[in-house]
Motif scaffolding. Structure first.
Motif, PDB file in Angstrom:
ATOM      1  N   LEU A  32       0.829  -1.207   0.000  1.00 45.33           N
ATOM      2  CA  LEU A  32       0.000   0.000   0.000  1.00 45.33           C
ATOM      3  C   LEU A  32       0.862   1.255   0.000  1.00 45.33           C
ATOM      4  O   LEU A  32       0.453   2.311  -0.479  1.00 45.33           O
ATOM      5  N   LYS A  33       2.080   1.123   0.567  1.00 43.34           N
ATOM      6  CA  LYS A  33       3.008   2.264   0.612  1.00 43.34           C
ATOM      7  C   LYS A  33       3.744   2.459  -0.703  1.00 43.34           C
ATOM      8  O   LYS A  33       4.138   3.563  -1.056  1.00 43.34           O
ATOM      9  N   THR A  34       3.949   1.365  -1.421  1.00 45.59           N
ATOM     10  CA  THR A  34       4.852   1.417  -2.579  1.00 45.59           C
ATOM     11  C   THR A  34       4.153   1.425  -3.939  1.00 45.59           C
ATOM     12  O   THR A  34       4.709   1.931  -4.910  1.00 45.59           O
ATOM     13  N   ILE A  35       2.965   0.866  -4.012  1.00 45.84           N
ATOM     14  CA  ILE A  35       2.271   0.798  -5.302  1.00 45.84           C
ATOM     15  C   ILE A  35       1.312   1.976  -5.458  1.00 45.84           C
ATOM     16  O   ILE A  35       0.520   2.263  -4.557  1.00 45.84           O
ATOM     17  N   LYS A  36       1.388   2.636  -6.592  1.00 43.77           N
ATOM     18  CA  LYS A  36       0.457   3.721  -6.886  1.00 43.77           C
ATOM     19  C   LYS A  36      -0.770   3.142  -7.579  1.00 43.77           C
ATOM     20  O   LYS A  36      -0.673   2.167  -8.322  1.00 43.77           O
ATOM     21  N   LEU A  37      -1.912   3.778  -7.338  1.00 39.86           N
ATOM     22  CA  LEU A  37      -3.154   3.314  -7.947  1.00 39.86           C
ATOM     23  C   LEU A  37      -3.039   3.271  -9.467  1.00 39.86           C
ATOM     24  O   LEU A  37      -3.483   2.313 -10.117  1.00 39.86           O
ATOM     25  N   GLU A  38      -2.414   4.294 -10.043  1.00 43.04           N
ATOM     26  CA  GLU A  38      -2.281   4.361 -11.509  1.00 43.04           C
ATOM     27  C   GLU A  38      -1.508   3.160 -12.047  1.00 43.04           C
ATOM     28  O   GLU A  38      -1.843   2.607 -13.092  1.00 43.04           O
ATOM     29  N   ASP A  39      -0.465   2.737 -11.315  1.00 42.74           N
ATOM     30  CA  ASP A  39       0.341   1.596 -11.755  1.00 42.74           C
ATOM     31  C   ASP A  39      -0.441   0.295 -11.652  1.00 42.74           C
ATOM     32  O   ASP A  39      -0.349  -0.577 -12.525  1.00 42.74           O
ATOM     33  N   ALA A  40      -1.212   0.145 -10.578  1.00 38.49           N
ATOM     34  CA  ALA A  40      -2.024  -1.061 -10.409  1.00 38.49           C
ATOM     35  C   ALA A  40      -3.106  -1.132 -11.492  1.00 38.49           C
ATOM     36  O   ALA A  40      -3.415  -2.209 -12.007  1.00 38.49           O
ATOM     37  N   LYS A  41      -3.665   0.034 -11.845  1.00 36.16           N
ATOM     38  CA  LYS A  41      -4.677   0.064 -12.908  1.00 36.16           C
ATOM     39  C   LYS A  41      -4.068  -0.366 -14.242  1.00 36.16           C
ATOM     40  O   LYS A  41      -4.698  -1.073 -15.031  1.00 36.16           O
ATOM     41  N   LYS A  42      -2.825   0.039 -14.472  1.00 36.80           N
ATOM     42  CA  LYS A  42      -2.151  -0.346 -15.717  1.00 36.80           C
ATOM     43  C   LYS A  42      -1.944  -1.857 -15.778  1.00 36.80           C
ATOM     44  O   LYS A  42      -2.062  -2.465 -16.843  1.00 36.80           O
ATOM     45  N   GLN A  43      -1.637  -2.464 -14.633  1.00 34.24           N
ATOM     46  CA  GLN A  43      -1.448  -3.912 -14.595  1.00 34.24           C
ATOM     47  C   GLN A  43      -2.722  -4.645 -15.014  1.00 34.24           C
ATOM     48  O   GLN A  43      -2.665  -5.705 -15.637  1.00 34.24           O
ATOM     49  N   ALA A  44      -3.860  -4.083 -14.665  1.00 37.80           N
ATOM     50  CA  ALA A  44      -5.142  -4.693 -15.028  1.00 37.80           C
ATOM     51  C   ALA A  44      -5.661  -4.175 -16.366  1.00 37.80           C
ATOM     52  O   ALA A  44      -6.748  -4.553 -16.801  1.00 37.80           O
ATOM     53  N   CYS A  45      -4.853  -3.310 -16.998  1.00 36.02           N
ATOM     54  CA  CYS A  45      -5.237  -2.690 -18.276  1.00 36.02           C
ATOM     55  C   CYS A  45      -6.575  -1.949 -18.171  1.00 36.02           C
ATOM     56  O   CYS A  45      -7.446  -2.062 -19.041  1.00 36.02           O
ATOM     57  N   LEU A  46      -6.708  -1.201 -17.108  1.00 33.81           N
ATOM     58  CA  LEU A  46      -7.886  -0.358 -16.936  1.00 33.81           C
ATOM     59  C   LEU A  46      -7.609   1.004 -17.534  1.00 33.81           C
ATOM     60  O   LEU A  46      -6.460   1.443 -17.597  1.00 33.81           O
ATOM     61  N   SER A  47      -8.652   1.685 -17.954  1.00 38.45           N
ATOM     62  CA  SER A  47      -8.486   3.022 -18.511  1.00 38.45           C
ATOM     63  C   SER A  47      -8.449   4.034 -17.369  1.00 38.45           C
ATOM     64  O   SER A  47      -8.937   3.755 -16.267  1.00 38.45           O
ATOM     65  N   PRO A  48      -7.894   5.222 -17.597  1.00 41.55           N
ATOM     66  CA  PRO A  48      -7.837   6.245 -16.545  1.00 41.55           C
ATOM     67  C   PRO A  48      -9.221   6.599 -15.987  1.00 41.55           C
ATOM     68  O   PRO A  48      -9.340   6.992 -14.824  1.00 41.55           O
ATOM     69  N   SER A  49     -10.250   6.453 -16.817  1.00 39.57           N
ATOM     70  CA  SER A  49     -11.599   6.819 -16.376  1.00 39.57           C
ATOM     71  C   SER A  49     -12.285   5.735 -15.548  1.00 39.57           C
ATOM     72  O   SER A  49     -13.304   5.987 -14.903  1.00 39.57           O
ATOM     73  N   ASP A  50     -11.731   4.520 -15.547  1.00 36.69           N
ATOM     74  CA  ASP A  50     -12.320   3.447 -14.741  1.00 36.69           C
ATOM     75  C   ASP A  50     -12.176   3.780 -13.258  1.00 36.69           C
ATOM     76  O   ASP A  50     -11.127   4.258 -12.813  1.00 36.69           O
ATOM     77  N   ILE A  51     -13.222   3.510 -12.495  1.00 36.64           N
ATOM     78  CA  ILE A  51     -13.196   3.788 -11.057  1.00 36.64           C
ATOM     79  C   ILE A  51     -12.561   2.600 -10.335  1.00 36.64           C
ATOM     80  O   ILE A  51     -13.028   1.468 -10.449  1.00 36.64           O
ATOM     81  N   ALA A  52     -11.466   2.856  -9.623  1.00 32.52           N
ATOM     82  CA  ALA A  52     -10.741   1.780  -8.957  1.00 32.52           C
ATOM     83  C   ALA A  52     -10.183   2.263  -7.629  1.00 32.52           C
ATOM     84  O   ALA A  52      -9.954   3.461  -7.429  1.00 32.52           O
ATOM     85  N   ILE A  53      -9.965   1.321  -6.713  1.00 27.42           N
ATOM     86  CA  ILE A  53      -9.340   1.622  -5.433  1.00 27.42           C
ATOM     87  C   ILE A  53      -8.249   0.584  -5.162  1.00 27.42           C
ATOM     88  O   ILE A  53      -8.328  -0.546  -5.645  1.00 27.42           O
ATOM     89  N   LEU A  54      -7.226   0.991  -4.420  1.00 28.18           N
ATOM     90  CA  LEU A  54      -6.227   0.054  -3.922  1.00 28.18           C
ATOM     91  C   LEU A  54      -6.696  -0.425  -2.559  1.00 28.18           C
ATOM     92  O   LEU A  54      -7.080   0.383  -1.704  1.00 28.18           O
ATOM     93  N   VAL A  55      -6.673  -1.726  -2.346  1.00 29.65           N
ATOM     94  CA  VAL A  55      -7.132  -2.256  -1.068  1.00 29.65           C
ATOM     95  C   VAL A  55      -6.290  -3.467  -0.698  1.00 29.65           C
ATOM     96  O   VAL A  55      -5.815  -4.197  -1.571  1.00 29.65           O
ATOM     97  N   SER A  56      -6.089  -3.659   0.581  1.00 33.58           N
ATOM     98  CA  SER A  56      -5.445  -4.874   1.081  1.00 33.58           C
ATOM     99  C   SER A  56      -6.480  -5.615   1.914  1.00 33.58           C
ATOM    100  O   SER A  56      -6.844  -5.171   3.014  1.00 33.58           O
ATOM    101  N   ALA A  57      -6.975  -6.738   1.368  1.00 33.17           N
ATOM    102  CA  ALA A  57      -7.987  -7.514   2.089  1.00 33.17           C
ATOM    103  C   ALA A  57      -7.449  -7.973   3.440  1.00 33.17           C
ATOM    104  O   ALA A  57      -8.163  -8.020   4.436  1.00 33.17           O
ATOM    105  N   LYS A  58      -6.143  -8.292   3.470  1.00 30.83           N
ATOM    106  CA  LYS A  58      -5.524  -8.751   4.720  1.00 30.83           C
ATOM    107  C   LYS A  58      -5.536  -7.632   5.767  1.00 30.83           C
ATOM    108  O   LYS A  58      -5.807  -7.865   6.944  1.00 30.83           O
ATOM    109  N   LEU A  59      -5.256  -6.395   5.330  1.00 29.03           N
ATOM    110  CA  LEU A  59      -5.287  -5.265   6.257  1.00 29.03           C
ATOM    111  C   LEU A  59      -6.702  -5.047   6.791  1.00 29.03           C
ATOM    112  O   LEU A  59      -6.889  -4.809   7.990  1.00 29.03           O
TER     113      LEU A  59
END
Length: 364
Positions: A214-241
């Motif tokens: 959560l400290k090191t990954i940016k939301l934009e980078d995670a969205k790119k990994q999933a090939c999401l567009s900038p307009s897609d609504i997404a959040i970074l979450v840690s289920a374990k946390l």
């Protein structure tokens, strides 16, 4: 009815962990909600809103009632779910009526947690789930298409319009596009809504990462990994946390989140994203008996807000006595706001603003 969000994803992506954490950490008492007959895979949580506490400090009411969100946990979907493979097919019907879908995608690597596909690939995983939703929708509209085609050929004007819309939708789905990506005309939206299709619902992507990431990954980078567009609504979450937050006090939760450089919990982020995706906002009613939050669409007029409380309020609407949240709190309540000239009398054309504290006059 509470706002409903269906949670979908492949097996072992953290979907059920997130669902269990969210519903246990902020679970509402079932008795507070007249609509909550809880199924095993459904959980209702209160919507956190610090403004309620501020209003309650002023009014000192007998009850404080937040709005609620109902989460529907769908069994992990796999390839072929829409045709009966795996456990997920039996539950697809459970999310036909939800307002939005939360798609949990695993972004982290962990050899101790087996991935159903043998490896972690956010793009592939997203496409697998979306393909199953598309196939499920195609199966649903195929059934409707046959009935409508006959009526359309007979000259039924309404059937002609509906058949044309379904044909358009079928072409888009066959091209691999979600129904939500289609720019529907205003007159088409009501028809599309009645179809209760999965792919026409707003989707919020919950990108599940390891706690430390959560400290090191940016939301934009995670969205790119999933090939999401900038307009897609997404959040970074840690289920374990989120699981670790269960049972912690508010102060302890804040401290843990701060240590990880996170400003808010996954639940808070998910609710904010849902309100954004659905275009929702909150208004309040406040008095000695109760302080309560209500949810309406952005752009809703005063009678619609009154109708959120009771249909009689909307039907017999006369006026809305309105104070902005900031004025209500800074001046110390309704009476002082009124004395300061901050209480407004609004009519039927008034557009409700987020945070309005409202009192409705009606006559039926």
């Amino acid at each position: 009815m509470a706002l409903q969000i269906g949670i979908v994803g492949l097996p072992n992506v953290g979907k059920s962990t997130l669902f269990n954490a969210l519903t246990k950490n902020h679970g509402a008492q079932a008795a507070n909600y007249p609509f909550c007959t809880i199924e095993p895979n459904v959980g209702i949580v209160e919507v956190p809103d610090v403004r309620l506490k501020k209003l309650a400090e002023i009014e000192k009411p007998e009850k404080i009632i937040p709005t609620a969100i109902e989460f529907v946990d769908i069994a992990g979907l796999v390839k072929g779910a829409s045709k009966g493979e795996g456990l997920g097919n039996a539950f697809l019907s459970h999310i036909r009526e939800v307002d939005a879908i939360c798609h949990v995608i695993r972004v982290f690597e962990d050899t101790d947690i087996i991935h159903v596909e043998g490896s972690t690939d956010p793009k592939r995983d997203r496409e697998t789930i979306e393909a199953e939703l598309i196939l499920a929708d195609l199966g649903s509209i195929e059934q409707r298409s046959g009935k409508l085609e006959g009526k359309a050929r007979s000259g039924d004007k309404q059937a002609v319009k509906q058949f044309a819309l379904i044909t358009k939708l079928k072409e888009m789905l066959n091209a691999g596009k979600l129904g939500s990506s289609i720019p529907w005309a205003p007159e088409e939206k009501d028809v599309v809504k009645q179809l209760q299709l999965l792919t026409t619902k707003p989707i919020i992507y919950a990108l599940n990462v390891k706690e430390a990431e959560l400290k090191t990954i940016k939301l934009e980078d995670a969205k790119k990994q999933a090939c999401l567009s900038p307009s897609d609504i997404a959040i970074l979450v840690s289920a374990k946390l989120e699981e670790e937050l269960i049972g912690l006090s508010d102060e302890e939760s804040k401290q843990l989140l701060a240590e990880l450089g996170v400003s808010s919990s996954g639940l808070d982020q998910l609710i904010q994203a849902a309100y954004e995706a659905l275009g929702l906002q909150t208004f309040f009613t406040a008095g000695p008996k109760e302080v309560r939050a209500w949810t309406v669409k952005k752009g809703a007029k005063a009678p619609e807000a009154a109708g959120a409380i009771h249909t009689d309020f909307e039907r017999g609407f006369i006026r809305a006595e309105t104070i902005s949240y900031d004025d209500f709190v800074s001046l110390g309540g309704e009476q002082k706001a009124k004395e300061a000239g901050k209480l407004r009398v609004e009519g039927k054309e008034y557009i409700v603003q987020d945070g309005d504290v409202m009192h409705f006059r009606f006559n039926v």
